[in-house]
Design an enzyme around this catalytic site. Structure first.
Site, short mmCIF file in Angstrom:
data_model
loop_
_atom_site.label_atom_id
_atom_site.label_comp_id
_atom_site.label_asym_id
_atom_site.label_seq_id
_atom_site.Cartn_x
_atom_site.Cartn_y
_atom_site.Cartn_z
N LYS A 93 3.97 -34.12 -1.07
CA LYS A 93 2.65 -33.80 -1.60
C LYS A 93 1.97 -35.08 -2.10
O LYS A 93 2.44 -36.17 -1.82
CB LYS A 93 2.76 -32.72 -2.68
C1 LIG Z 1 4.90 -27.06 -1.14
C2 LIG Z 1 4.20 -25.77 -1.31
C3 LIG Z 1 4.64 -24.79 -2.20
C4 LIG Z 1 5.95 -24.87 -2.93
O1 LIG Z 1 6.08 -26.04 -3.65
P1 LIG Z 1 7.51 -26.44 -4.27
O2 LIG Z 1 7.11 -27.40 -5.36
O3 LIG Z 1 8.25 -27.10 -3.15
O4 LIG Z 1 8.17 -25.23 -4.77
C5 LIG Z 1 3.88 -23.66 -2.38
N1 LIG Z 1 2.74 -23.47 -1.70
C6 LIG Z 1 2.29 -24.38 -0.80
C7 LIG Z 1 1.01 -24.12 -0.08
C8 LIG Z 1 3.02 -25.54 -0.57
O5 LIG Z 1 2.59 -26.41 0.34
#
Ligand SMILES: *Cc1c(COP(=O)(O)O)cnc(C)c1O
Length: 391
Positions: A190
């Site tokens: 991210k």
């Molecule tokens: C990455 C992601 C999540 C989950 O995030 P984590 O921190 O890995 O639990 C949830 N929703 C979306 C759209 C994502 O891209």
């Protein structure tokens, strides 16, 4: 030739020093860095409250609980998302349904939402919560969603896992103007990372308090909330069933340090997107459309390649050491959701996009030379049908 992933973290010497300092301190968890991180994110987002947790999946779970989602209730989200956006409802014993996407922005379609709400009202099955997902870092049509939320009485949890640093209607995503709760993810692919991590923002003090309690076993040390206060300094009470969803000080220190570069990360991503757009303009590929009022954080750079060629292009790029990816397999096509009754054909726009989807590499440390290699490989595969990248 080195492998180019589709996304990855950018770690500076300052980040490493910040983590090292925590390791030498008295607190590895439940220390001062967590609150500093929460306040720093809340400040950037112009949010009243920030609550950091161990990942965004946990954040979505307690967001649903804090808005009282339970058995018999309904949560709607986009099929074009990671499974976590839907699973949060299932953790609470609630039902999930999906709203098909807009083929241009690839976000939940507000036209489809409005129609589905009309039908749901007639059937007496309105959703309690809507989870709009800011796909690739671009907000949905949040103004229209807010109008529908008031008209039909549902709450909004914005899944902004892709969108820290994005803006909508001139304000930061997460400010609380367009959602009851906003959720961010700090997974390494991210925009900002803490290793694993997530954070919720809200303008509602009572919701923030509930989120903090759910994050830590449902326990309070606030005498005002206790059934039997005045017992002694050791005393705490568990008021409801919570979890250990805490983030550590080690992670919070990394996040705090990363946050110093948020603007630089976004600027770099935008510059790379401008270069992609320029170089792909003449190619037979579809690019994501702009949502009015939204300024994307550009977590992903998804393109559409006609379905006859997509699999070959995907395989050819992977073979050339370019880590293209695909976002997303529609959630309703997952075996778990099929077992709940969803079927192929239920959300045709999401399925059509899935057959054409390809995410090109995009991250702050991607060099222009690497990006040129990606484009050259894509051009070659689209032109010839022969795998000729990696040269
Ligand atoms: C990455 C992601 C999540 C989950 O995030 P984590 O921190 O890995 O639990 C949830 N929703 C979306 C759209 C994502 O891209």
């Amino acid at each position: 030739m080195s492998f180019i992933p589709y996304g990855r973290q950018s770690i500076s010497e300052e980040d490493i020093a910040a983590v090292n300092a925590v390791l030498r301190s008295d607190w590895l968890t439940q220390g001062p860095m967590i609150e500093r991180f929460e306040q720093a994110v809340a400040q950037r987002c112009e949010a009243a409250h920030g609550v950091a947790v161990c990942n965004a999946t946990a954040a979505l779970h307690i967001a649903c609980l804090a808005l009282d989602l339970g058995p018999g209730d309904l949560l709607w989200t986009s099929p074009n998302t990671f499974v976590a956006s839907a699973n949060c409802a299932r953790y609470c014993g609630a039902e999930v349904d999906f709203v098909d996407i807009d083929p241009l922005t690839l976000n939940l379609s507000v036209t489809a939402l409005a129609t589905k709400l009309e039908n749901a009202e007639r059937a007496g099955r309105l959703p309690k919560i809507l989870v709009p997902v800011a796909f690739a870092g671009q907000s949905c049509d949040m103004a229209a969603i807010q109008r529908l939320a008031h008209r039909y009485g549902f709450k909004v949890i914005e899944d902004a896992s892709h969108a820290i640093g994005a803006r909508y209607a001139g304000r930061p995503v997460g400010c609380g103007a367009q959602a009851d709760i906003t959720v961010f993810s700090f997974h390494p692919v991210k925009i900002v990372t803490t290793g694993e991590g997530g954070l919720l923002t809200t303008k509602d003090a009572a919701v923030a308090e509930r989120l903090r309690r759910l994050r830590s076993h449902g326990i309070t040390r606030d005498p005002a909330l206790m059934h039997a206060p005045g017992q002694g300094a050791w005393y705490y009470e568990q008021l409801e069933l919570g979890f250990n969803y805490r983030i550590t000080d080690i992670q919070a220190a990394l996040g705090l340090s990363q946050l110093d570069r948020l603007e630089a990360f976004i600027a770099r991503r935008r510059a790379l997107v401008a270069r992609y757009r320029d170089r792909l303009a003449e190619l037979p590929v579809g690019l994501i459309g702009d949502q009015a009022l939204a300024e994307s954080a550009w977590h992903l750079f998804p393109i559409r390649v006609d379905e006859a060629r997509r699999d070959r292009v995907f395989a050819g790029m992977r073979a050339a050491g370019i880590g293209v990816n695909l976002h997303y397999i529609p959630v309703h096509l997952q075996p778990y959701y099929q077992a709940l009754g969803f079927q192929p054909g239920d959300f045709p726009e999401a399925e059509r996009y899935y057959a054409q989807a390809l995410s090109l590499p995009l991250y702050a440390d991607l060099s222009e030379e690497q990006q040129d290699r990606v484009v050259k490989c894509l051009v070659g595969l689209l032109d010839s049908g022969v795998v000729q990248c990696g040269s």
